[in-house]
Design a protein around this motif. Structure first.
Motif, short mmCIF file in Angstrom:
data_model
loop_
_atom_site.label_atom_id
_atom_site.label_comp_id
_atom_site.label_asym_id
_atom_site.label_seq_id
_atom_site.Cartn_x
_atom_site.Cartn_y
_atom_site.Cartn_z
N ASN A 20 0.92 -1.14 0.02
CA ASN A 20 -0.07 -0.14 0.09
C ASN A 20 0.94 1.13 -0.06
N LEU A 21 0.89 1.91 -1.31
CA LEU A 21 1.80 3.23 -1.28
C LEU A 21 1.24 4.39 -0.47
N PRO A 22 2.00 5.12 -0.01
CA PRO A 22 1.59 6.33 0.55
C PRO A 22 0.72 7.12 -0.37
N LYS A 23 -0.04 8.04 0.03
CA LYS A 23 -1.17 8.78 -0.57
C LYS A 23 -0.20 9.68 -1.50
N GLY A 24 -0.73 9.58 -2.81
CA GLY A 24 -0.11 10.54 -4.01
C GLY A 24 1.11 9.78 -4.77
N PHE A 25 1.27 8.40 -4.23
CA PHE A 25 2.25 7.58 -5.06
C PHE A 25 1.49 6.62 -5.89
N VAL A 26 2.19 6.24 -7.16
CA VAL A 26 1.63 4.77 -7.82
C VAL A 26 2.51 4.25 -8.49
N TYR A 27 2.26 3.09 -8.73
CA TYR A 27 3.08 2.02 -9.56
C TYR A 27 2.95 2.63 -11.07
N ASN A 58 10.97 -5.59 -9.28
CA ASN A 58 11.30 -4.80 -10.49
C ASN A 58 9.96 -4.16 -10.68
N CYS A 59 9.86 -3.03 -9.93
CA CYS A 59 8.60 -2.07 -10.31
C CYS A 59 8.97 -0.71 -10.29
N VAL A 60 8.52 0.27 -10.79
CA VAL A 60 8.81 1.62 -10.80
C VAL A 60 7.65 2.21 -10.14
N ALA A 67 3.82 10.29 -13.05
CA ALA A 67 3.30 9.12 -13.78
C ALA A 67 2.49 9.66 -15.01
N LEU A 68 1.55 10.51 -14.66
CA LEU A 68 0.88 11.15 -15.94
C LEU A 68 1.60 11.92 -16.74
N ALA A 69 2.49 12.60 -16.25
CA ALA A 69 3.54 13.37 -17.18
C ALA A 69 4.33 12.46 -18.31
N LEU A 70 4.63 11.40 -17.44
CA LEU A 70 5.42 10.22 -18.30
C LEU A 70 4.62 9.68 -19.38
N LYS A 71 3.34 9.20 -19.05
CA LYS A 71 2.14 8.76 -19.89
C LYS A 71 2.15 9.62 -20.94
N LYS A 72 2.00 10.92 -20.91
CA LYS A 72 1.83 11.77 -22.01
C LYS A 72 2.92 11.70 -22.91
N ILE A 73 4.04 11.74 -22.19
CA ILE A 73 5.35 11.76 -23.29
C ILE A 73 5.37 10.41 -24.04
N GLN A 74 5.10 9.35 -23.39
CA GLN A 74 5.22 7.94 -23.72
C GLN A 74 4.20 7.75 -25.07
N THR A 75 3.12 8.67 -25.02
CA THR A 75 2.14 8.52 -26.05
C THR A 75 2.65 9.31 -27.21
N GLY A 139 10.22 11.43 -4.86
CA GLY A 139 9.24 10.52 -5.74
C GLY A 139 8.97 11.31 -6.97
N SER A 140 9.58 12.28 -7.47
CA SER A 140 8.98 12.99 -8.74
C SER A 140 10.31 13.17 -9.77
N THR A 141 11.36 12.48 -9.40
CA THR A 141 12.75 12.38 -10.03
C THR A 141 12.61 11.13 -10.94
N VAL A 142 13.16 11.16 -12.09
CA VAL A 142 13.46 9.88 -12.76
C VAL A 142 14.81 9.92 -13.51
N ASP A 143 15.29 8.66 -13.57
CA ASP A 143 16.65 8.43 -14.55
C ASP A 143 15.99 7.74 -15.74
N ILE A 144 16.46 8.21 -16.99
CA ILE A 144 15.51 7.83 -17.90
C ILE A 144 16.16 7.85 -19.37
N THR A 145 15.99 7.06 -19.95
CA THR A 145 16.32 6.97 -21.59
C THR A 145 15.46 6.66 -22.83
N LEU A 146 15.92 6.51 -24.04
CA LEU A 146 14.91 6.17 -25.01
C LEU A 146 15.27 4.79 -25.70
#
Length: 222
Positions: A20-27, A58-60, A67-75, A139-146
């Motif tokens: 059960n994640l803290p409020k405001g966090f998601v998988y 192995n979960c992010v 998460a919503l911002a990343l989803k927008k970029i992924q689309t 909780g709002s920083t990502v290390d990321i590539t393409l």
């Protein structure tokens, strides 16, 4: 009957490894399952050479706005045959503490050749590569590539993830034009969608309007 048993085992495994994640966090997979991941700190392919404290699945995990911002970029990226790939996202404070303790042990240089060949381990604190606090823990920083979806390979960014050195600076000049273009493509996509970059690492981005700018969490990644 076999199928029923399989589904039961699968459901039990999900219960075991989720929390059960803290409020405001998601998988992240619950928001966009198409975003790829390679959690380096879950295994030994990292600058320490060992699994890092606080990572057991192995979960992010990220804040919901991230998460919503990343989803927008992924689309947008998928229309160009590309995908985001996460190396690290939310990071518990116990993992940061692991980094700090490792950095203090100057005799442990197992991964020096691969990750910090031109830097003395004793200088990692002074140069800003290791710190006692990390934006990841908020909780709002990502290390990321393409990733190229056709080949399944990461785009060539001119230096490996978590490489300690000037070669990892976003605007480092002594790399190929293709490598520069790949870095700038990632940077543009992230900046246009509400993230800010970090001067020393081409892969590191933080949501500008992060919901917990002064809170450092320590629940595990599981």
């Amino acid at each position: 009957m076999k199928k029923l048993i399989y589904l039961l085992v699968l459901s039990l495994s999900l219960v075991t490894f989720s929390q059960n994640l803290p409020k405001g966090f998601v998988y992240l997979h619950n928001v966009d399952a198409s975003i790829q991941k390679e959690l380096r700190y879950l295994g030994s392919n990292n600058f320490i050479g060992k699994p890092i404290n606080g990572y057991s699945n192995n979960c992010v995990i990220v804040s919901k706005p991230t998460a919503l911002a990343l989803k927008k970029i992924q689309t947008k990226l998928k229309k160009e045959g590309l995908s985001l790939k996460i190396f690290d996202a939310y990071r518990p404070q116990q993992a940061v503490d692991h980094f700090v303790n490792w950095a203090k042990d100057t005799n442990d240089t197992l991964m020096k050749k691969q990750y910090y060949p031109k830097i003395a381990k004793s200088q990692l604190f002074n140069l800003g590569y290791i710190a006692s606090k990390s934006g990841h823990t908020r909780g709002s920083t990502v290390d990321i590539t393409l990733v190229d979806l056709k080949t399944g390979k990461d785009l060539d960014m001119g230096s490996p993830y978590d490489f300690f050195g000037v070669r990892s600076h976003p605007f480092y000049r002594k790399i190929s034009e293709t490598q520069k273009e790949n870095r700038m493509l990632l940077r543009r996509m992230m900046l246009k969608n509400g993230f800010k970059p970090y001067d020393n690492e081409w892969w590191h981005f933080t949501l500008k309007e992060e919901p917990y700018p002064k809170t450092y969490f320590n629940f595990p990644v599981k």
